[in-house]
Scaffold this motif. Structure first.
Motif, short mmCIF file in Angstrom:
data_model
loop_
_atom_site.label_atom_id
_atom_site.label_comp_id
_atom_site.label_asym_id
_atom_site.label_seq_id
_atom_site.Cartn_x
_atom_site.Cartn_y
_atom_site.Cartn_z
N ALA A 22 0.83 -1.20 0.00
CA ALA A 22 0.00 0.00 0.00
C ALA A 22 0.87 1.26 0.00
O ALA A 22 0.60 2.21 -0.75
CB ALA A 22 -0.93 0.00 1.21
N PHE A 23 1.92 1.26 0.80
CA PHE A 23 2.82 2.42 0.80
C PHE A 23 3.55 2.56 -0.53
O PHE A 23 3.77 3.66 -1.01
CB PHE A 23 3.83 2.32 1.95
CG PHE A 23 3.24 2.68 3.28
CD1 PHE A 23 2.70 3.93 3.51
CD2 PHE A 23 3.23 1.76 4.31
CE1 PHE A 23 2.16 4.27 4.73
CE2 PHE A 23 2.69 2.08 5.54
CZ PHE A 23 2.15 3.34 5.75
N TYR A 24 3.92 1.44 -1.15
CA TYR A 24 4.55 1.49 -2.47
C TYR A 24 3.62 2.12 -3.49
O TYR A 24 4.02 3.00 -4.26
CB TYR A 24 4.96 0.08 -2.91
CG TYR A 24 5.40 0.03 -4.35
CD1 TYR A 24 6.68 0.45 -4.71
CD2 TYR A 24 4.55 -0.41 -5.35
CE1 TYR A 24 7.09 0.43 -6.03
CE2 TYR A 24 4.95 -0.43 -6.67
CZ TYR A 24 6.22 -0.01 -7.00
OH TYR A 24 6.62 -0.02 -8.31
N VAL A 25 2.37 1.69 -3.50
CA VAL A 25 1.40 2.24 -4.45
C VAL A 25 1.17 3.72 -4.17
O VAL A 25 1.07 4.54 -5.09
CB VAL A 25 0.08 1.44 -4.39
CG1 VAL A 25 -1.02 2.12 -5.18
CG2 VAL A 25 0.30 0.02 -4.90
N GLN A 26 1.13 4.09 -2.89
CA GLN A 26 0.92 5.50 -2.53
C GLN A 26 2.06 6.39 -3.01
O GLN A 26 1.84 7.41 -3.63
CB GLN A 26 0.78 5.63 -1.01
CG GLN A 26 0.67 7.06 -0.52
CD GLN A 26 -0.64 7.69 -0.87
OE1 GLN A 26 -1.67 7.11 -0.66
NE2 GLN A 26 -0.60 8.90 -1.38
N PHE A 27 3.28 5.97 -2.73
CA PHE A 27 4.42 6.84 -3.01
C PHE A 27 4.93 6.75 -4.43
O PHE A 27 5.72 7.59 -4.85
CB PHE A 27 5.54 6.57 -2.02
CG PHE A 27 5.17 6.97 -0.62
CD1 PHE A 27 4.78 8.26 -0.33
CD2 PHE A 27 5.17 6.04 0.41
CE1 PHE A 27 4.42 8.63 0.95
CE2 PHE A 27 4.83 6.39 1.69
CZ PHE A 27 4.45 7.70 1.96
N HIS A 28 4.49 5.76 -5.19
CA HIS A 28 4.89 5.67 -6.59
C HIS A 28 3.71 5.85 -7.53
O HIS A 28 3.84 5.62 -8.72
CB HIS A 28 5.58 4.32 -6.86
CG HIS A 28 6.92 4.23 -6.22
ND1 HIS A 28 7.08 3.81 -4.92
CD2 HIS A 28 8.15 4.53 -6.68
CE1 HIS A 28 8.37 3.85 -4.61
NE2 HIS A 28 9.03 4.28 -5.65
#
Length: 146
Positions: A22-28
């Motif tokens: 989820a953090f990967y999708v958010q920040f990328h």
């Protein structure tokens, strides 16, 4: 789910990876597919999985309803606050170009467009996570009609 130890163990192993994704999708999300909405749903799915496996009371200890209610408002404020900030700095609502001229003069930070999109996507992610979690609380906490 106390009778199913494999599900409990596998859930405990998967939830950190779900949150990391989820953090990967958010920040990328501003570079490729994804962003605030998708990351918010993925993050909420980790909380919902935790609630389904360990119970509503357990997930409400991790993410209390009062905190979730405040996060719903905070996400909207981050989104709208970004737009109000751009108006205050002399641009149109959500005109990210003005952010570059006021905040990014001598620092090695992203352009105004990138900063504005990042702030808006963070607001969307927070709001979607909180709303999806609150919907789960509402459905999981209802009593059976007799």
């Amino acid at each position: 789910m106390k009778d199913f130890p494999i599900i409990r163990v596998v859930s405990k192993l998967l939830i950190p990876y779900i949150l990391l994704f989820a953090f990967y999708v958010q920040f990328h999300g501003d570079y490729g597919p994804g962003g605030g909405f998708q990351a918010g749903v993925i993050f909420a799915s980790a909380l919902i999985l935790y609630g389904l496996v360990f119970g509503l009371e357990a997930v409400q200890k991790v993410a209390p309803p009062a905190v979730i209610e405040r996060l719903m408002a905070a996400g909207v404020l981050v989104y709208a606050g970004t737009g109000v900030l751009t108006v205050y700095l002399g641009g149109n609502f959500l005109d990210y170009d003005v952010l570059e001229h006021h905040f990014l003069t001598d620092y090695h930070v992203p352009s105004g467009q990138h900063l504005g999109i990042f702030m808006v996507e963070c607001g969307v992610g927070i709001t979607v996570t909180a709303v999806m979690t609150m919907i789960f609380y509402a459905f999981a906490g209802r009593q059976r009609a007799i």
